[in-house]
Design a protein around this motif. Structure first.
Motif, PDB file in Angstrom:
ATOM      1  N   ALA A 190      36.457  39.321  32.693  1.00  0.00           N
ATOM      2  CA  ALA A 190      35.781  40.630  32.876  1.00  0.00           C
ATOM      3  C   ALA A 190      34.409  40.602  32.220  1.00  0.00           C
ATOM      4  O   ALA A 190      33.421  41.085  32.796  1.00  0.00           O
ATOM      5  CB  ALA A 190      36.639  41.730  32.299  1.00  0.00           C
ATOM      6  N   ALA A 212      44.032  42.400  32.601  1.00  0.00           N
ATOM      7  CA  ALA A 212      44.148  42.090  31.172  1.00  0.00           C
ATOM      8  C   ALA A 212      45.024  43.115  30.457  1.00  0.00           C
ATOM      9  O   ALA A 212      45.886  42.757  29.635  1.00  0.00           O
ATOM     10  CB  ALA A 212      42.758  42.043  30.548  1.00  0.00           C
ATOM     11  N   ARG A 213      44.809  44.385  30.767  1.00  0.00           N
ATOM     12  CA  ARG A 213      45.567  45.444  30.090  1.00  0.00           C
ATOM     13  C   ARG A 213      47.056  45.361  30.421  1.00  0.00           C
ATOM     14  O   ARG A 213      47.921  45.475  29.540  1.00  0.00           O
ATOM     15  CB  ARG A 213      45.008  46.810  30.495  1.00  0.00           C
ATOM     16  CG  ARG A 213      45.756  47.987  29.887  1.00  0.00           C
ATOM     17  CD  ARG A 213      45.172  49.302  30.346  1.00  0.00           C
ATOM     18  NE  ARG A 213      45.150  49.430  31.793  1.00  0.00           N
ATOM     19  CZ  ARG A 213      46.217  49.701  32.540  1.00  0.00           C
ATOM     20  NH1 ARG A 213      47.417  49.845  31.981  1.00  0.00           N
ATOM     21  NH2 ARG A 213      46.109  49.801  33.849  1.00  0.00           N
ATOM     22  N   THR A 232      35.097  43.420  38.108  1.00  0.00           N
ATOM     23  CA  THR A 232      35.147  43.612  36.655  1.00  0.00           C
ATOM     24  C   THR A 232      36.280  44.560  36.282  1.00  0.00           C
ATOM     25  O   THR A 232      37.079  44.288  35.377  1.00  0.00           O
ATOM     26  CB  THR A 232      33.812  44.181  36.139  1.00  0.00           C
ATOM     27  OG1 THR A 232      32.755  43.269  36.447  1.00  0.00           O
ATOM     28  CG2 THR A 232      33.860  44.405  34.631  1.00  0.00           C
ATOM     29  N   SER A 277      46.234  37.486  29.009  1.00  0.00           N
ATOM     30  CA  SER A 277      45.492  38.728  28.845  1.00  0.00           C
ATOM     31  C   SER A 277      44.098  38.453  28.288  1.00  0.00           C
ATOM     32  O   SER A 277      43.099  38.992  28.779  1.00  0.00           O
ATOM     33  CB  SER A 277      46.247  39.679  27.916  1.00  0.00           C
ATOM     34  OG  SER A 277      45.498  40.849  27.691  1.00  0.00           O
ATOM     35  N   VAL A 278      44.022  37.608  27.290  1.00  0.00           N
ATOM     36  CA  VAL A 278      42.718  37.249  26.705  1.00  0.00           C
ATOM     37  C   VAL A 278      41.830  36.579  27.750  1.00  0.00           C
ATOM     38  O   VAL A 278      40.636  36.867  27.858  1.00  0.00           O
ATOM     39  CB  VAL A 278      42.913  36.324  25.481  1.00  0.00           C
ATOM     40  CG1 VAL A 278      41.572  35.732  25.027  1.00  0.00           C
ATOM     41  CG2 VAL A 278      43.543  37.100  24.332  1.00  0.00           C
ATOM     42  N   GLN A 321      48.755  42.469  28.796  1.00  0.00           N
ATOM     43  CA  GLN A 321      48.998  42.782  27.396  1.00  0.00           C
ATOM     44  C   GLN A 321      50.277  43.606  27.250  1.00  0.00           C
ATOM     45  O   GLN A 321      51.082  43.392  26.335  1.00  0.00           O
ATOM     46  CB  GLN A 321      47.801  43.543  26.829  1.00  0.00           C
ATOM     47  CG  GLN A 321      47.760  43.628  25.319  1.00  0.00           C
ATOM     48  CD  GLN A 321      46.432  44.190  24.829  1.00  0.00           C
ATOM     49  OE1 GLN A 321      45.614  44.695  25.606  1.00  0.00           O
ATOM     50  NE2 GLN A 321      46.208  44.089  23.531  1.00  0.00           N
ATOM     51  N   TYR A 360      40.411  39.203  30.008  1.00  0.00           N
ATOM     52  CA  TYR A 360      39.319  39.929  29.350  1.00  0.00           C
ATOM     53  C   TYR A 360      38.041  39.096  29.363  1.00  0.00           C
ATOM     54  O   TYR A 360      36.930  39.622  29.584  1.00  0.00           O
ATOM     55  CB  TYR A 360      39.698  40.274  27.914  1.00  0.00           C
ATOM     56  CG  TYR A 360      40.509  41.536  27.771  1.00  0.00           C
ATOM     57  CD1 TYR A 360      40.020  42.764  28.224  1.00  0.00           C
ATOM     58  CD2 TYR A 360      41.763  41.529  27.158  1.00  0.00           C
ATOM     59  CE1 TYR A 360      40.772  43.928  28.094  1.00  0.00           C
ATOM     60  CE2 TYR A 360      42.519  42.674  27.032  1.00  0.00           C
ATOM     61  CZ  TYR A 360      42.022  43.884  27.497  1.00  0.00           C
ATOM     62  OH  TYR A 360      42.768  45.036  27.367  1.00  0.00           O
ATOM     63  N   GLN A 361      38.170  37.807  29.140  1.00  0.00           N
ATOM     64  CA  GLN A 361      36.989  36.933  29.156  1.00  0.00           C
ATOM     65  C   GLN A 361      36.361  36.895  30.550  1.00  0.00           C
ATOM     66  O   GLN A 361      35.134  36.869  30.693  1.00  0.00           O
ATOM     67  CB  GLN A 361      37.396  35.536  28.697  1.00  0.00           C
ATOM     68  CG  GLN A 361      37.736  35.462  27.209  1.00  0.00           C
ATOM     69  CD  GLN A 361      38.322  34.107  26.816  1.00  0.00           C
ATOM     70  OE1 GLN A 361      38.858  33.363  27.644  1.00  0.00           O
ATOM     71  NE2 GLN A 361      38.228  33.782  25.521  1.00  0.00           N
ATOM     72  N   TRP A 413      39.657  42.831  36.723  1.00  0.00           N
ATOM     73  CA  TRP A 413      39.977  41.920  35.621  1.00  0.00           C
ATOM     74  C   TRP A 413      40.427  42.706  34.387  1.00  0.00           C
ATOM     75  O   TRP A 413      41.382  42.300  33.709  1.00  0.00           O
ATOM     76  CB  TRP A 413      38.769  41.055  35.269  1.00  0.00           C
ATOM     77  CG  TRP A 413      38.595  39.817  36.089  1.00  0.00           C
ATOM     78  CD1 TRP A 413      37.527  39.478  36.858  1.00  0.00           C
ATOM     79  CD2 TRP A 413      39.521  38.727  36.206  1.00  0.00           C
ATOM     80  NE1 TRP A 413      37.715  38.267  37.456  1.00  0.00           N
ATOM     81  CE2 TRP A 413      38.941  37.769  37.074  1.00  0.00           C
ATOM     82  CE3 TRP A 413      40.788  38.467  35.678  1.00  0.00           C
ATOM     83  CZ2 TRP A 413      39.574  36.577  37.416  1.00  0.00           C
ATOM     84  CZ3 TRP A 413      41.429  37.277  36.007  1.00  0.00           C
ATOM     85  CH2 TRP A 413      40.833  36.349  36.864  1.00  0.00           C
ATOM     86  N   LEU A 414      39.756  43.804  34.091  1.00  0.00           N
ATOM     87  CA  LEU A 414      40.143  44.609  32.934  1.00  0.00           C
ATOM     88  C   LEU A 414      41.556  45.176  33.110  1.00  0.00           C
ATOM     89  O   LEU A 414      42.346  45.212  32.158  1.00  0.00           O
ATOM     90  CB  LEU A 414      39.143  45.747  32.722  1.00  0.00           C
ATOM     91  CG  LEU A 414      37.762  45.340  32.193  1.00  0.00           C
ATOM     92  CD1 LEU A 414      36.798  46.522  32.243  1.00  0.00           C
ATOM     93  CD2 LEU A 414      37.873  44.812  30.758  1.00  0.00           C
TER      94      LEU A 414
END
Length: 431
Positions: A425, A406-407, A399, A418-419, A410, A422-423, A402-403
């Motif tokens: 995560a 994503a960051r 988790t 990135s989205v 971005q 986040y999904q 993944w975060l």
């Protein structure tokens, strides 16, 4: 049929015929020719004293009669095991793997359970050092199942600890917990030894990584109390290091640092500079998570640790750990250029590491490239991380990864990816 696989009686008969000795010539007040005949036919089992007497009369080694392996063959096997151990202790894991595998491929060692077990456990250690965790798990599980009844309790705990650690590094936290709990979570607890404390520390870390913080906090007290009762540095180091990991996962950063200090203090009592260096590297990794504002302090400690040559079977892994923690420290200090320098130290080794370790390094590489403004390289590294994460089981660790992906995506202006990260995560968290 070879001597190593033949029944004891057949080996006695073979030795007698090779030397031209009749059953009658083996006569002895306690050893009639009919008794010898029964032993040779497999209808009677010869006790150790009788085998010793037969070995003397047949002018052969007792080892040969018991196992089918001559004294010379046994000596050769022991010498081979010594060379394999030296390779593993000398941080030559690939050589050790080859040597142990060659010994186990021979026929003679199968008749010597103690030496066979030593070779199998040595091979498992070499496989772990080479990042071949699936093979190590298969070997460790097989040895543990086959030899459970004959293993001393401490050796059984040690093998189980290695098995649990391999499962955890593979991301199979359920299997890691299950293996350790088979010993430590029963109605009757085993008598705590250093090996049981090490196993307990492995269980505590698996609880932390799985997010089972309540159970972890309950078990932590029992583990620390057991380590305190033993009072040995090894027990205290293992227990406090694991407790520090749990404290970080629980958000108790000051408590984590207190456990780090306790572990380092216990290690300093051993007068083992290389061991202290290894622990400093590990504790710096924990401290960077607990108190990132002190990254400069931990960076200095890591630089000092890197100046000391890493030795032993974990030497290469220690060097990688040190480089990874230095990259983390430099990124926390806002120095991606310095981080790239440390990244270069592990680039050549990355393909030989377990996949979870590869993903961790590639994630840091992506963050480093993003910090340097090299967007395309960052995206390439993060794509490799995402490929591994899609196959990994959902844990707190995946988790967080993944975060982080994503960051960083971005930051490098890849909004679609990135989205999606986040999904992923959120899906890991069951949302």
């Amino acid at each position: 049929m070879s001597a190593a696989t033949a029944p004891v009686g057949q080996r006695i008969k073979t030795a007698r015929r090779q030397r031209g000795i009749s059953q009658a010539e083996l006569a002895h007040p306690e050893l009639s020719d009919s008794y010898v005949s029964l032993i040779e036919s497999g209808k009677r089992t010869a006790p150790p004293a009788v085998l010793e007497l037969l070995a003397e009369k047949l002018e052969c080694s007792l080892s040969y009669l018991v196992s089918g392996v001559t004294a010379e063959q046994r000596e050769e096997l022991e010498l081979g095991l010594g060379h394999a151990r030296q390779a593993l202790d000398g941080d030559r894991a690939a050589e050790a793997r080859t040597r142990y595998a060659a010994l186990l491929a021979g026929e003679a060692i199968a008749s010597l359970p103690h030496l066979r077990q030593e070779a199998e456990l040595g091979l498992a250690g070499a496989l772990q050092a080479c990042g071949e965790l699936d093979e190590a798990i298969t070997l460790l599980a097989g040895v543990r199942h086959r030899d459970a009844a004959q293993m001393p309790a401490e050796l059984y705990a040690s093998v189980t600890c290695a098995l649990s650690r391999c499962h955890r590094r593979q991301g199979d936290l359920a299997a890691a917990v299950r293996a350790a709990e088979q010993i430590l979570a029963g109605a009757v607890r085993p008598a705590w030894s250093e090996e049981h404390v090490r196993l307990g520390a492995e269980l505590l870390i698996a609880y932390a990584e799985r997010g089972d913080l309540l159970r972890g906090c309950q078990f932590r007290g029992e583990l620390l109390a057991a380590a305190d009762r033993l009072g040995t540095p090894a027990a205290l180091i293992a227990a406090h290091r694991a407790a520090a990991v749990l404290a970080v996962e629980s958000g108790h950063d000051e408590e984590a640092l207190a456990h780090v200090e306790r572990a380092l203090a216990a290690q300093s009592e051993l007068g083992d500079p290389s061991g202290l260096n290894r622990l400093r590297v590990a504790c710096a990794g924990i401290a960077l998570s607990a108190r990132p504002a002190d990254a400069g302090r931990w960076r200095r400690l890591l630089m000092a640790a890197r100046a000391e040559p890493a030795t032993g079977p974990a030497g290469a892994a220690e060097e990688v750990d040190c480089a990874v923690n230095l990259i983390r420290a430099e990124l926390l200090l806002g120095s991606p250029e310095a981080a790239e320098g440390h990244l270069a130290a592990v680039r050549d080794q990355i393909e030989h590491l377990p996949r979870d370790r590869q993903a961790e390094i590639r994630l840091l590489a992506g963050q480093t490239m993003a910090g340097l403004g090299r967007r395309r390289e960052a995206a390439r590294e993060l794509a490799a991380v995402a490929a591994w994460l899609r196959e990994a089981p959902p844990t707190r660790r995946t988790t967080r990864s993944w975060l982080a992906v994503a960051r960083i995506l971005q930051e490098v202006e890849e909004p679609g990816d990135s989205v999606a990260a986040y999904q992923r995560a959120l899906a890991c968290m069951g949302l």
